[in-house]
Design a protein around this motif. Sequence first.
Motif, PDB file in Angstrom:
ATOM      1  N   ASP A 114       3.597  -6.993 -20.938  1.00  0.00           N
ATOM      2  CA  ASP A 114       4.215  -7.791 -19.481  1.00  0.00           C
ATOM      3  C   ASP A 114       4.546  -7.098 -18.412  1.00  0.00           C
ATOM      4  O   ASP A 114       3.963  -7.206 -17.198  1.00  0.00           O
ATOM      5  CB  ASP A 114       5.287  -8.855 -20.237  1.00  0.00           C
ATOM      6  CG  ASP A 114       6.644  -8.070 -20.600  1.00  0.00           C
ATOM      7  OD1 ASP A 114       6.299  -6.908 -21.041  1.00  0.00           O
ATOM      8  OD2 ASP A 114       7.361  -8.820 -20.956  1.00  0.00           O
ATOM      9  N   VAL A 115       4.982  -5.673 -18.903  1.00  0.00           N
ATOM     10  CA  VAL A 115       5.214  -4.884 -17.707  1.00  0.00           C
ATOM     11  C   VAL A 115       4.085  -4.241 -17.331  1.00  0.00           C
ATOM     12  O   VAL A 115       3.691  -4.103 -16.017  1.00  0.00           O
ATOM     13  CB  VAL A 115       6.118  -3.665 -18.336  1.00  0.00           C
ATOM     14  CG1 VAL A 115       6.294  -2.306 -17.259  1.00  0.00           C
ATOM     15  CG2 VAL A 115       7.450  -4.361 -18.635  1.00  0.00           C
ATOM     16  N   GLY A 116       3.128  -3.686 -18.015  1.00  0.00           N
ATOM     17  CA  GLY A 116       1.761  -3.324 -17.582  1.00  0.00           C
ATOM     18  C   GLY A 116       1.027  -4.435 -16.689  1.00  0.00           C
ATOM     19  O   GLY A 116       0.378  -3.833 -15.907  1.00  0.00           O
TER      20      GLY A 116
ATOM     21  N   LEU B  72      15.260   5.285  11.700  1.00  0.00           N
ATOM     22  CA  LEU B  72      14.544   3.995  11.976  1.00  0.00           C
ATOM     23  C   LEU B  72      13.117   3.934  11.105  1.00  0.00           C
ATOM     24  O   LEU B  72      12.726   2.828  10.528  1.00  0.00           O
ATOM     25  CB  LEU B  72      14.370   3.681  13.379  1.00  0.00           C
ATOM     26  CG  LEU B  72      13.572   2.562  13.814  1.00  0.00           C
ATOM     27  CD1 LEU B  72      14.173   1.164  12.935  1.00  0.00           C
ATOM     28  CD2 LEU B  72      13.472   2.381  15.104  1.00  0.00           C
ATOM     29  N   ASN B  73      12.311   4.976  11.447  1.00  0.00           N
ATOM     30  CA  ASN B  73      11.005   5.059  10.534  1.00  0.00           C
ATOM     31  C   ASN B  73      11.155   6.236   9.596  1.00  0.00           C
ATOM     32  O   ASN B  73      10.037   6.777   9.077  1.00  0.00           O
ATOM     33  CB  ASN B  73       9.929   5.817  11.823  1.00  0.00           C
ATOM     34  CG  ASN B  73       8.660   5.275  11.232  1.00  0.00           C
ATOM     35  OD1 ASN B  73       8.394   4.442  10.635  1.00  0.00           O
ATOM     36  ND2 ASN B  73       7.805   6.305  11.443  1.00  0.00           N
ATOM     37  N   GLY B  74      12.097   6.243   8.807  1.00  0.00           N
ATOM     38  CA  GLY B  74      12.436   7.191   7.703  1.00  0.00           C
ATOM     39  C   GLY B  74      11.667   6.712   6.634  1.00  0.00           C
ATOM     40  O   GLY B  74      11.077   5.776   6.564  1.00  0.00           O
ATOM     41  N   LYS B  75      11.642   7.750   5.365  1.00  0.00           N
ATOM     42  CA  LYS B  75      11.274   7.237   4.128  1.00  0.00           C
ATOM     43  C   LYS B  75      11.782   7.060   3.149  1.00  0.00           C
ATOM     44  O   LYS B  75      11.470   7.092   1.943  1.00  0.00           O
ATOM     45  CB  LYS B  75      10.092   8.421   3.837  1.00  0.00           C
ATOM     46  CG  LYS B  75       8.837   8.426   4.974  1.00  0.00           C
ATOM     47  CD  LYS B  75       7.876   9.396   4.585  1.00  0.00           C
ATOM     48  CE  LYS B  75       6.805   9.333   5.515  1.00  0.00           C
ATOM     49  NZ  LYS B  75       5.544  10.087   5.257  1.00  0.00           N
ATOM     50  N   LYS B  76      13.313   6.645   3.310  1.00  0.00           N
ATOM     51  CA  LYS B  76      14.299   6.312   2.200  1.00  0.00           C
ATOM     52  C   LYS B  76      14.048   4.686   1.953  1.00  0.00           C
ATOM     53  O   LYS B  76      15.080   4.103   2.157  1.00  0.00           O
ATOM     54  CB  LYS B  76      15.609   6.984   2.518  1.00  0.00           C
ATOM     55  CG  LYS B  76      15.749   8.386   2.460  1.00  0.00           C
ATOM     56  CD  LYS B  76      16.762   8.947   2.543  1.00  0.00           C
ATOM     57  CE  LYS B  76      16.980  10.256   2.375  1.00  0.00           C
ATOM     58  NZ  LYS B  76      18.474  11.046   2.745  1.00  0.00           N
ATOM     59  N   MET B  77      12.855   4.445   1.674  1.00  0.00           N
ATOM     60  CA  MET B  77      12.814   2.875   1.470  1.00  0.00           C
ATOM     61  C   MET B  77      11.594   2.876   0.295  1.00  0.00           C
ATOM     62  O   MET B  77      10.524   3.341   0.506  1.00  0.00           O
ATOM     63  CB  MET B  77      12.561   2.091   2.506  1.00  0.00           C
ATOM     64  CG  MET B  77      12.303   0.776   2.462  1.00  0.00           C
ATOM     65  SD  MET B  77      11.957  -0.394   3.807  1.00  0.00           S
ATOM     66  CE  MET B  77      10.356  -0.078   4.157  1.00  0.00           C
ATOM     67  N   ASP B  78      12.018   2.323  -0.788  1.00  0.00           N
ATOM     68  CA  ASP B  78      11.048   2.270  -2.027  1.00  0.00           C
ATOM     69  C   ASP B  78      11.128   0.977  -3.098  1.00  0.00           C
ATOM     70  O   ASP B  78      12.027   0.449  -2.694  1.00  0.00           O
ATOM     71  CB  ASP B  78      11.175   3.605  -2.884  1.00  0.00           C
ATOM     72  CG  ASP B  78      10.732   4.949  -2.094  1.00  0.00           C
ATOM     73  OD1 ASP B  78       9.610   5.194  -1.643  1.00  0.00           O
ATOM     74  OD2 ASP B  78      11.801   5.797  -1.958  1.00  0.00           O
ATOM     75  N   ASN B  79       9.937   1.010  -3.839  1.00  0.00           N
ATOM     76  CA  ASN B  79      10.020  -0.108  -4.753  1.00  0.00           C
ATOM     77  C   ASN B  79       9.567   0.169  -6.107  1.00  0.00           C
ATOM     78  O   ASN B  79       8.878   1.258  -6.138  1.00  0.00           O
ATOM     79  CB  ASN B  79       8.884  -1.248  -4.025  1.00  0.00           C
ATOM     80  CG  ASN B  79       8.765  -2.550  -4.903  1.00  0.00           C
ATOM     81  OD1 ASN B  79       9.795  -3.049  -4.762  1.00  0.00           O
ATOM     82  ND2 ASN B  79       7.616  -2.769  -5.549  1.00  0.00           N
ATOM     83  N   ALA B  80      10.211  -0.483  -6.875  1.00  0.00           N
ATOM     84  CA  ALA B  80       9.847  -0.452  -8.479  1.00  0.00           C
ATOM     85  C   ALA B  80      10.051  -1.558  -8.989  1.00  0.00           C
ATOM     86  O   ALA B  80      10.582  -2.749  -8.453  1.00  0.00           O
ATOM     87  CB  ALA B  80      10.889   0.770  -8.854  1.00  0.00           C
ATOM     88  N   LEU B  81       9.606  -1.435 -10.279  1.00  0.00           N
ATOM     89  CA  LEU B  81       9.538  -2.679 -11.361  1.00  0.00           C
ATOM     90  C   LEU B  81      10.802  -2.355 -12.227  1.00  0.00           C
ATOM     91  O   LEU B  81      10.819  -1.384 -13.084  1.00  0.00           O
ATOM     92  CB  LEU B  81       8.187  -2.725 -12.151  1.00  0.00           C
ATOM     93  CG  LEU B  81       8.458  -4.240 -13.200  1.00  0.00           C
ATOM     94  CD1 LEU B  81       8.576  -5.438 -12.355  1.00  0.00           C
ATOM     95  CD2 LEU B  81       7.080  -4.188 -13.945  1.00  0.00           C
ATOM     96  N   TRP B  82      11.872  -3.245 -12.031  1.00  0.00           N
ATOM     97  CA  TRP B  82      12.931  -2.834 -12.803  1.00  0.00           C
ATOM     98  C   TRP B  82      12.974  -4.026 -13.999  1.00  0.00           C
ATOM     99  O   TRP B  82      12.751  -5.217 -13.836  1.00  0.00           O
ATOM    100  CB  TRP B  82      14.293  -3.106 -12.123  1.00  0.00           C
ATOM    101  CG  TRP B  82      14.369  -2.377 -10.763  1.00  0.00           C
ATOM    102  CD1 TRP B  82      13.678  -2.954  -9.593  1.00  0.00           C
ATOM    103  CD2 TRP B  82      14.546  -1.049 -10.498  1.00  0.00           C
ATOM    104  NE1 TRP B  82      13.828  -1.714  -8.668  1.00  0.00           N
ATOM    105  CE2 TRP B  82      14.331  -0.542  -9.350  1.00  0.00           C
ATOM    106  CE3 TRP B  82      15.159  -0.005 -11.295  1.00  0.00           C
ATOM    107  CZ2 TRP B  82      14.747   0.452  -8.563  1.00  0.00           C
ATOM    108  CZ3 TRP B  82      15.509   1.017 -10.772  1.00  0.00           C
ATOM    109  CH2 TRP B  82      15.337   1.494  -9.477  1.00  0.00           C
TER     110      TRP B  82
END
Length: 510
Positions: free
Chosen positions: A212-214, A293-303
């Motif tokens: 299901d994760v895959g 404002l346009n930095g890169k400390k914003m990310d996404n993951a599957l938890w």
Amino acid sequence: MTDDLRETDRSDFRLVAVEGVIALLAGIAAVAGSYAAVGFTPSFVAAPVSTFVVATTPSAVITWSIQTLGDLGDQLGFLLALTLTVLLFAVTAAIGTRAADAISAPVPVPASLAVGLLCVVPALALTGAPISALGAGIGAGLVVAAASFGSTAVPGSAGSTDSGTDSISAARRSLLQAIAGTIAIGSIGGVLGSGRGSGGDTPKPSGPVAADVGSLLAEAEDKSLAVNGLEGLLSEEFYQVDINSVDPVVSASDWNLRVTGVVEEESSFSLSDLKSMDEEHRFITLRCVGESLNGKKMDNALWTGVPISALLDETTVSDECCVMFRAADDYYEEFPLAALKDGFLAYEMNGRPLPRSHGYPVRALIPGHWGEINVKWITEIQVLEQEAEGYWEKNGWHGTGPVNTVAKLHAVNHLDGGKIQVAGHAYAGTRGIERVEVSTDGGSSWTDATLSEPLPGTDVWRQWEYTYEPNGPHEVVVRATDGEGNRQPREQENAFPNGASGWVSKRIEP
């Protein structure tokens, strides 16, 4: 006669200087020895010094460092801690050498032994870890032993039998030997230390992830826009911000989460308890309140984990105002109790056990809020009757509220035929992203960008892309509209104290 005295003074100064340099090298070796023994863990001798540096730095300096220096500020802070630690052991080594000279008449004591034993004391006082202290003592002692090799004492010390020109030659030889010893210990320490304490008892990833994760990971890959230079919907490198330079090492078998405060009955949950509940998989995006404002400390993951409500229901929490999360690294953050409604306790990230740097064995995720309240290494959920200040609130930040809407511009590609492609990510917390608009004339006119298909979940970013034909140098501006119809505000605000906001723009040459 006067010239002879001056020459003697110069010789004595050189010998003392060499002795000081050798003591400094012994200090470096002590730090390297500790690292070799325990790695980059809280037992490393520089770790408590780093914590002290952070704790004693004025809030205004921390805020300035976050906004001006970013990650470099953290690196410079830890470099300062390393320097102070080296100086501490250098002074200790110098005292040990002198002590050996002082007692050498009745009982000959090698300077290396005295220095090694003496360096164990501050190391043990700092860390409380005998292995780390022993490593520091051995490292310092070996450098002094290398410096003394072939001589009766470290040059410059009272016990030295060399004099005059011979003393200078002996000093040079001892210094070179000490340098060689420090390089060797540093190299060995780097190799040994890098393999220690990297993740507590985090299980090493092996085999394929659950089906299901895959499937969800594949969905994120399929829905990602194919844009050169733009990260996909699943982050390859997830940003990291912590109050300490050295992450805690938490054993999964010893970990437990306490629910305390204004509850009918306090309770405690182990990792096994959490894993016995019905698990969920959630895509959740995090954004740092202190980023530009346009930095890169914003990310996404599957938890992967369980809802916090599954724990709180069992304690019958009354309708109180607030909750305080506490963590193994002494971090704490307060926010409204209502925010826990959709709260999540995650023990896996992208189908694997949480990395140590992201909160192993368990971290909290509070959808829609700034990254700072998504506490890692969580150990306590305390329900409060009255409001209290969290760590960053005490430092002047107000980042416990919902995250600001933002569309970022991170990719600019010059395509065949003279066209230009711009792209980025957009995020508005649980409000979602409904629309991203692009202006190629500095904000006079706007065109809708192409959005990536939304991923499952209520707190997930989206990608956007726009391709156009340029007409000379121009300014590209982007803005987002959230799912509630609210447009990203135009006025630019710095990150402090409520998070950066405003339209993102970039000057582009065809």
